[in-house]
Design a protein around this motif. Structure first.
Motif, mmCIF file in Angstrom:
data_model
loop_
_atom_site.group_PDB
_atom_site.id
_atom_site.type_symbol
_atom_site.label_atom_id
_atom_site.label_comp_id
_atom_site.label_asym_id
_atom_site.label_seq_id
_atom_site.Cartn_x
_atom_site.Cartn_y
_atom_site.Cartn_z
ATOM 1 N N ALA A 5 32.083 49.877 50.356
ATOM 2 C CA ALA A 5 31.277 48.750 49.889
ATOM 3 C C ALA A 5 31.909 47.424 50.270
ATOM 4 O O ALA A 5 31.228 46.402 50.317
ATOM 5 N N GLY A 6 33.211 47.428 50.538
ATOM 6 C CA GLY A 6 33.927 46.210 50.904
ATOM 7 C C GLY A 6 35.348 46.254 50.389
ATOM 8 O O GLY A 6 35.830 47.269 49.884
ATOM 9 N N ARG A 7 36.041 45.135 50.511
ATOM 10 C CA ARG A 7 37.385 45.003 49.959
ATOM 11 C C ARG A 7 37.295 44.743 48.455
ATOM 12 O O ARG A 7 36.264 44.288 47.943
ATOM 13 N N LEU A 8 38.377 45.030 47.771
ATOM 14 C CA LEU A 8 38.416 44.815 46.326
ATOM 15 C C LEU A 8 38.208 43.344 46.003
ATOM 16 O O LEU A 8 38.778 42.455 46.640
ATOM 17 N N ALA A 9 37.375 43.078 45.004
ATOM 18 C CA ALA A 9 37.067 41.704 44.614
ATOM 19 C C ALA A 9 38.319 40.971 44.131
ATOM 20 O O ALA A 9 39.220 41.563 43.517
ATOM 21 N N ALA A 10 38.356 39.669 44.391
ATOM 22 C CA ALA A 10 39.492 38.838 43.976
ATOM 23 C C ALA A 10 39.734 38.941 42.474
ATOM 24 O O ALA A 10 40.877 38.817 42.017
ATOM 25 N N TYR A 11 38.683 39.162 41.707
ATOM 26 C CA TYR A 11 38.825 39.274 40.251
ATOM 27 C C TYR A 11 39.865 40.323 39.893
ATOM 28 O O TYR A 11 40.737 40.102 39.045
ATOM 29 N N PHE A 12 39.815 41.488 40.527
ATOM 30 C CA PHE A 12 40.713 42.591 40.195
ATOM 31 C C PHE A 12 42.090 42.395 40.827
ATOM 32 O O PHE A 12 43.093 42.841 40.276
ATOM 33 N N VAL A 13 42.136 41.722 41.965
ATOM 34 C CA VAL A 13 43.417 41.385 42.583
ATOM 35 C C VAL A 13 44.215 40.476 41.658
ATOM 36 O O VAL A 13 45.408 40.696 41.399
ATOM 37 N N GLU A 14 43.551 39.470 41.132
ATOM 38 C CA GLU A 14 44.235 38.476 40.296
ATOM 39 C C GLU A 14 44.465 38.970 38.875
ATOM 40 O O GLU A 14 45.495 38.670 38.261
ATOM 41 N N ARG A 15 43.540 39.722 38.331
ATOM 42 C CA ARG A 15 43.661 40.151 36.941
ATOM 43 C C ARG A 15 44.615 41.336 36.781
ATOM 44 O O ARG A 15 45.315 41.430 35.776
ATOM 45 N N PHE A 16 44.654 42.236 37.764
ATOM 46 C CA PHE A 16 45.427 43.469 37.603
ATOM 47 C C PHE A 16 46.510 43.655 38.663
ATOM 48 O O PHE A 16 47.149 44.705 38.698
ATOM 49 N N GLY A 17 46.705 42.660 39.520
ATOM 50 C CA GLY A 17 47.781 42.734 40.502
ATOM 51 C C GLY A 17 47.530 43.712 41.627
ATOM 52 O O GLY A 17 48.478 44.195 42.263
ATOM 53 N N MET A 18 46.287 44.040 41.901
ATOM 54 C CA MET A 18 45.966 44.988 42.965
ATOM 55 C C MET A 18 45.969 44.292 44.324
ATOM 56 O O MET A 18 45.938 43.054 44.421
ATOM 57 N N SER A 19 46.005 45.082 45.389
ATOM 58 C CA SER A 19 46.107 44.533 46.736
ATOM 59 C C SER A 19 44.758 44.016 47.233
ATOM 60 O O SER A 19 43.736 44.691 47.061
ATOM 61 N N PRO A 20 44.744 42.865 47.896
ATOM 62 C CA PRO A 20 43.491 42.389 48.497
ATOM 63 C C PRO A 20 43.045 43.264 49.667
ATOM 64 O O PRO A 20 41.910 43.148 50.124
ATOM 65 N N GLU A 21 43.952 44.130 50.151
ATOM 66 C CA GLU A 21 43.600 45.049 51.235
ATOM 67 C C GLU A 21 42.973 46.341 50.725
ATOM 68 O O GLU A 21 42.522 47.169 51.519
ATOM 69 N N CYS A 22 42.968 46.538 49.425
ATOM 70 C CA CYS A 22 42.376 47.738 48.841
ATOM 71 C C CYS A 22 40.879 47.783 49.149
ATOM 72 O O CYS A 22 40.166 46.794 48.991
ATOM 73 N N ARG A 23 40.402 48.941 49.568
ATOM 74 C CA ARG A 23 38.992 49.095 49.899
ATOM 75 C C ARG A 23 38.255 49.864 48.802
ATOM 76 O O ARG A 23 38.840 50.725 48.130
ATOM 77 N N VAL A 24 36.980 49.562 48.632
ATOM 78 C CA VAL A 24 36.161 50.169 47.589
ATOM 79 C C VAL A 24 35.102 51.052 48.243
ATOM 80 O O VAL A 24 34.324 50.600 49.083
ATOM 81 N N VAL A 25 35.096 52.346 47.855
ATOM 82 C CA VAL A 25 34.081 53.283 48.330
ATOM 83 C C VAL A 25 32.847 53.129 47.432
ATOM 84 O O VAL A 25 32.965 52.753 46.263
ATOM 85 N N ILE A 26 31.660 53.427 47.958
ATOM 86 C CA ILE A 26 30.436 53.117 47.222
ATOM 87 C C ILE A 26 30.243 53.968 45.972
ATOM 88 O O ILE A 26 29.412 53.639 45.119
ATOM 89 N N GLY A 27 31.002 55.057 45.824
ATOM 90 C CA GLY A 27 30.907 55.837 44.593
ATOM 91 C C GLY A 27 29.831 56.904 44.652
ATOM 92 O O GLY A 27 29.019 56.976 45.578
ATOM 93 N N SER A 28 29.827 57.740 43.597
ATOM 94 C CA SER A 28 28.831 58.802 43.498
ATOM 95 C C SER A 28 28.691 59.196 42.032
ATOM 96 O O SER A 28 29.248 58.533 41.151
ATOM 97 N N GLY A 29 27.965 60.278 41.774
ATOM 98 C CA GLY A 29 27.774 60.745 40.411
ATOM 99 C C GLY A 29 28.915 61.640 39.966
ATOM 100 O O GLY A 29 29.742 62.088 40.764
ATOM 101 N N ASP A 30 28.965 61.931 38.673
ATOM 102 C CA ASP A 30 30.047 62.757 38.146
ATOM 103 C C ASP A 30 29.976 64.190 38.675
ATOM 104 O O ASP A 30 31.014 64.802 38.965
#
Length: 568
Positions: free
Chosen positions: A270-295
């Motif tokens: 879906a894209g790179r991890l949003a700045a919100y999570f980088v700044e709030r939780f110390g995650m990498s801006p290079e982290c990528r987000v997969v679009i997800g699926s069902g349980d």
């Protein structure tokens, strides 16, 4: 920034949100966290009262949860993971309860996009729930438990022809809980909210969109299969079903198409991890987000063959290339086809029986004792002989209790206790055969629900060499013994086969080159899932379920279940 050697899986489920961190090198679990909606004080005030996982319904069959609850739980579970480990995450993939949906308004599209802006997640910034609150077109999220959509589900089926035609097209026979029928029903009931909707997301695409600041995050094929709106073989929205859904919703087809996200392979980013999570939780801006699926699709990632999940709902998943009218055809979190049958009346029914008899939530000794002492049987059968001498209790060599009678000539009812209308196998809510004795009631509830899973899955999972079992029931030796006997095959308990682990494994696979994925998958599954030792079928239980001479539970149960109106 250090090495990005971890993968993160998050599961936004019916009763809580969990997270699993996997090491990408060897696929071992390095950290886990879980929050339960009704137990965590950080999630108080969302309106889930008492013991129900849903908001108080306004009509029979309605099942909604607060959409903002998922965001608050996401932040809570991330806060519970070690910050130094989060900084090492290369990719995150999401799992969510299937069929649930979240409606975003125009302000919601802007609010999700704004999560990617620098400073979005600084300590003084509002949390996710506060940022998205006014951007929701509707504050409620209809979920998979919705059971008031029979009219809409039938209308979608009729638009294609019949059950076989609908199944061949979409992979399923238009179940009333699938997202398309629910969308049509709720849009007609709440036209104001629907008119404000700019994007009708499934929970998985909504949450992955939030993580990536992408309000147009696609829906994966697996969850697309759970809408009754996707052409299963072409993996594209079907125009006839969209047109019918739009009419039921009081909409035009063009307007509905504009509101729906696109469809994509489950391993799409879906894209790179949003700045919100980088700044709030110390995650990498290079982290990528997969679009997800069902349980269910994410859980199937962990099992190469047949997987039985004994969770809030009971699900049996088997590999399969062609839709079958008795099953639901989907794609797992890696994009591979499989068939599954799902019983809504799962672990909550077993818990209800325990609660009705006054057992504490964490006291399972009485349940295990009941399973060890009682063989399967139809309680209350008249004129039946005592169980044969070979049918002994499994502890101490005692004879089976007097209630475990042979069913030959009996007039007793099968113990079928299901609180909700059921689609697998199809039947109304039933409360048959309870006797008031805990052991009889509990064993009867376990046996009947497992028997109905077996009977319902025979058309698409008739040949079973081994069976992986996960979910809460997999922790019970008595339950595993019964599963092994009913399916007459070794049973392998999987400790880590939750959807969050499957999502974490899918995230780790997603960052690999496509040509390398198949080679690592078998070892990755075994290490991530932490499979236990196989449990072989016990001869006395196999005889009790499958024996001949009118004494076997399963043949007699099938006959009695048909008489009770259950169709297979």
């Amino acid at each position: 920034m250090g090495e990005l050697d971890l993968a993160l899986g998050i599961d936004s489920s019916t009763q809580g949100t969990s997270a699993v961190l996997l090491r990408r090198e060897d696929f071992s679990v390095v950290a886990e966290a879980k929050v339960r909606y009704r137990d965590d004080p950080r999630l108080a005030g969302f309106g889930l009262e008492g013991e129900s996982p849903i908001l108080p319904p306004s009509e029979e069959g309605e099942a909604h949860q607060p959409a903002l609850l998922y965001l608050a739980a996401l932040e809570a579970v991330l806060a519970d993971l070690p910050r130094d480990l989060l900084a090492r995450v290369a990719a995150v993939d999401l799992s969510a309860q299937q069929h649930g949906q979240v409606w975003l308004g125009e302000g919601g599209l802007s609010a999700v996009t704004a999560l990617g802006a620098r400073g979005a997640g600084l300590p003084a910034a509002p949390d996710l729930a506060a940022r998205l609150k006014t951007g929701l077109a509707w504050e409620r999220a209809p979920i998979w438990m919705e059971a008031n959509t029979g009219v809409e589900a039938a209308a979608l089926r009729d638009a294609i022809g019949d059950a076989e035609a609908m199944t061949a097209l979409t992979g399923s026979d238009s179940p009333l809980r699938f997202s398309g029928a629910v969308l049509a029903h709720e849009a007609a009931r709440h036209p104001g909210a629907w008119r404000k909707t700019r994007r009708a997301h499934l929970i998985s695409s909504f949450m992955s969109g939030v993580l990536s600041a992408n309000p147009d995050c696609p829906i994966d094929w697996g969850n697309g299969s759970g809408t009754s709106l996707m052409n299963w073989s072409k993996r594209a929205w079907d125009s006839r079903l969209l047109a019918k859904t739009a009419r039921l919703a009081g909409d035009t087809m063009d307007e509905l198409v504009e509101r729906l996200p696109p469809l994509a392979h489950p391993l799409t980013f879906a894209g790179r991890l949003a700045a919100y999570f980088v700044e709030r939780f110390g995650m990498s801006p290079e982290c990528r987000v997969v679009i997800g699926s069902g349980d269910n699709p994410q859980s199937k990632v962990l099992a190469p063959g047949i997987l039985l999940s004994l969770g809030t709902s009971f699900v049996l998943m088997a590999n399969g290339e062609r839709p079958h009218v008795s099953a639901n055809a989907m794609y797992d979190g890696l994009g591979r086809p499989f068939m599954f049958g799902c019983r809504t009346n799962g672990a909550l029914v077993w818990e209800r029986v325990r609660r009705d008899h006054g057992l504490a939530p964490d006291d399972f000794e009485a349940s295990e004792r009941a399973l060890s002492r009682r063989l399967p049987g139809l309680e209350g059968a008249k004129g039946g002989e005592a169980a044969p001498s070979g049918a002994r209790a499994m502890e101490g060599g005692e004879a089976a209790p007097s209630g475990a009678r042979a069913m030959e000539g009996g007039e007793g009812l099968p113990r079928i206790y299901q609180l909700e209308r059921e689609s697998f196998p199809r039947s109304e809510a039933l409360d048959l055969g309870r006797r008031g004795d805990f052991e009889a009631d509990y064993v009867g509830a376990v046996d009947s629900s497992l028997a109905l899973m077996w009977l319902g899955s025979r058309p698409f999972a008739s040949s079973v060499e081994s069976l992986s079992v996960t979910g809460g029931g997999a922790a019970s030796k008595g339950v595993l013994d019964r599963v092994a006997a009913i399916w007459r095959c070794p049973v392998v308990p999987i400790a880590n086969a939750g959807a969050a682990t499957g999502a974490a494994l899918a995230a780790a696979i997603a960052v690999l080159h496509p040509t390398a994925r198949d080679a690592v998958l078998p070892a990755a599954r075994a290490r991530a899932a932490r499979a236990g030792q196989p449990i072989e079928p016990r001869p006395e239980l196999v005889a009790a379920y499958h024996g001949s001479g009118g004494r076997a539970y399963l043949p007699a149960f099938e006959d009695a279940a048909r008489e009770a109106g259950i169709s297979f």
